[in-house]
Design a protein around this motif. Structure first.
Motif, mmCIF file in Angstrom:
data_model
loop_
_atom_site.group_PDB
_atom_site.id
_atom_site.type_symbol
_atom_site.label_atom_id
_atom_site.label_comp_id
_atom_site.label_asym_id
_atom_site.label_seq_id
_atom_site.Cartn_x
_atom_site.Cartn_y
_atom_site.Cartn_z
ATOM 1 N N GLN A 180 60.511 36.944 21.083
ATOM 2 C CA GLN A 180 62.212 36.235 21.183
ATOM 3 C C GLN A 180 61.957 35.043 22.650
ATOM 4 O O GLN A 180 62.141 34.291 21.658
ATOM 5 N N TYR A 205 68.454 34.312 31.407
ATOM 6 C CA TYR A 205 67.226 34.843 29.946
ATOM 7 C C TYR A 205 66.443 35.818 30.775
ATOM 8 O O TYR A 205 66.291 37.738 30.454
ATOM 9 N N LYS A 249 62.692 31.085 21.651
ATOM 10 C CA LYS A 249 63.174 30.834 22.798
ATOM 11 C C LYS A 249 63.363 29.285 23.217
ATOM 12 O O LYS A 249 64.260 28.194 23.212
ATOM 13 N N ILE A 300 69.837 37.491 23.900
ATOM 14 C CA ILE A 300 69.955 36.733 23.346
ATOM 15 C C ILE A 300 71.306 35.931 23.499
ATOM 16 O O ILE A 300 71.739 34.667 23.882
ATOM 17 N N GLY A 355 70.977 33.221 26.374
ATOM 18 C CA GLY A 355 70.166 32.657 25.877
ATOM 19 C C GLY A 355 70.224 31.417 26.008
ATOM 20 O O GLY A 355 69.654 30.393 26.085
ATOM 21 N N GLN A 405 67.335 29.118 30.769
ATOM 22 C CA GLN A 405 66.401 30.215 31.061
ATOM 23 C C GLN A 405 66.189 31.373 31.982
ATOM 24 O O GLN A 405 65.565 32.326 31.992
#
Length: 223
Positions: A115, A80, A119, A70, A74, A77
């Motif tokens: 998570q 991540y 996010k 993260i 983060g 996308q």
């Protein structure tokens, strides 16, 4: 659900007597992981827990890895998602009890999905969640780490997942017994760190199956 959750160290006297099942408390888990703190914060560093129970060690390793994911990735996308996959795919476990295996898989999936959804909210992709669940179904298995056999009395096999280019993933399967250092009889789980024997004489394993390279959201398509 995981935060502040107090877990008993035993489920029943019978399970302790029959299987030696005692769960390690969170404080002790983190104290031990702190001994290899740098490795727990490397997203790609592989961890194998040969008596994983319902996942106390692997949960804490994942939490540490996801803090790095993260922090570093983060903002974008896709980056991540790729590194979330990498973190999940680096965790492996074996347990004698099928209910422990299922709970371990579920706990790890829940942490990752919570998570991810927190996010990116409505932008999250079902294919990413499905891929995480598929990887965990292969990486966390029911069996005996001492005999290196599954609950189906077959050799335990683990997949190695490697991000190659962009979002593409290469999977190779290894027999668990080939991941054991024949000199010390201890799991090394190096998989592909070298191409031959190393300076200590450790035999480098050979995969028993190779899969075609696919997008990380489509790893189940190779099954």
């Amino acid at each position: 659900m995981e935060k502040g959750k107090a877990k008993a160290q035993i489920r029943s006297k019978q399970r302790v007597e029959e299987h030696g099942e005692v769960f390690t408390a969170k404080r002790e888990v983190n104290a031990m992981l702190d001994l290899v703190k740098a490795e727990t914060e490397r997203i790609e560093s592989r961890f194998l827990e040969p008596a994983c129970g319902d996942g106390n060690f692997l949960v804490e390793v994942l939490n540490r890895k996801l803090s790095v994911v993260i922090q570093k990735y983060g903002k974008i996308q896709l980056e991540y998602e790729r590194h979330l996959f990498l973190a999940i795919s680096s965790l492996y476990g074996i347990d004698l009890m099928s209910d422990n295996v299922k709970e371990c898989q579920n706990r790890l999936a829940q942490i990752a999905e919570t998570q991810y959804k927190a996010k990116f909210k409505s932008q999250t992709r079902k294919a990413v969640v499905d891929s995480i669940q598929f990887v965990l179904s292969k990486n966390i298995v029911c069996g005996d780490a001492l005999s290196m056999t599954s609950d189906k009395h077959e050799p335990i096999v683990f997949p190695e997942w490697s991000l190659v280019t962009g979002s593409k993933v290469k999977r190779r399967d290894f027999a668990f017994d080939s991941l054991v250092n024949t000199a010390t009889n201890e799991p090394t789980f190096d998989m592909v760190e070298h191409m031959d024997t190393d300076s200590m004489g450790k035999i480098i394993p050979t995969p028993i199956k190779d899969y075609s390279i696919v997008d990380f959201t489509k790893v189940s398509a190779n099954e």
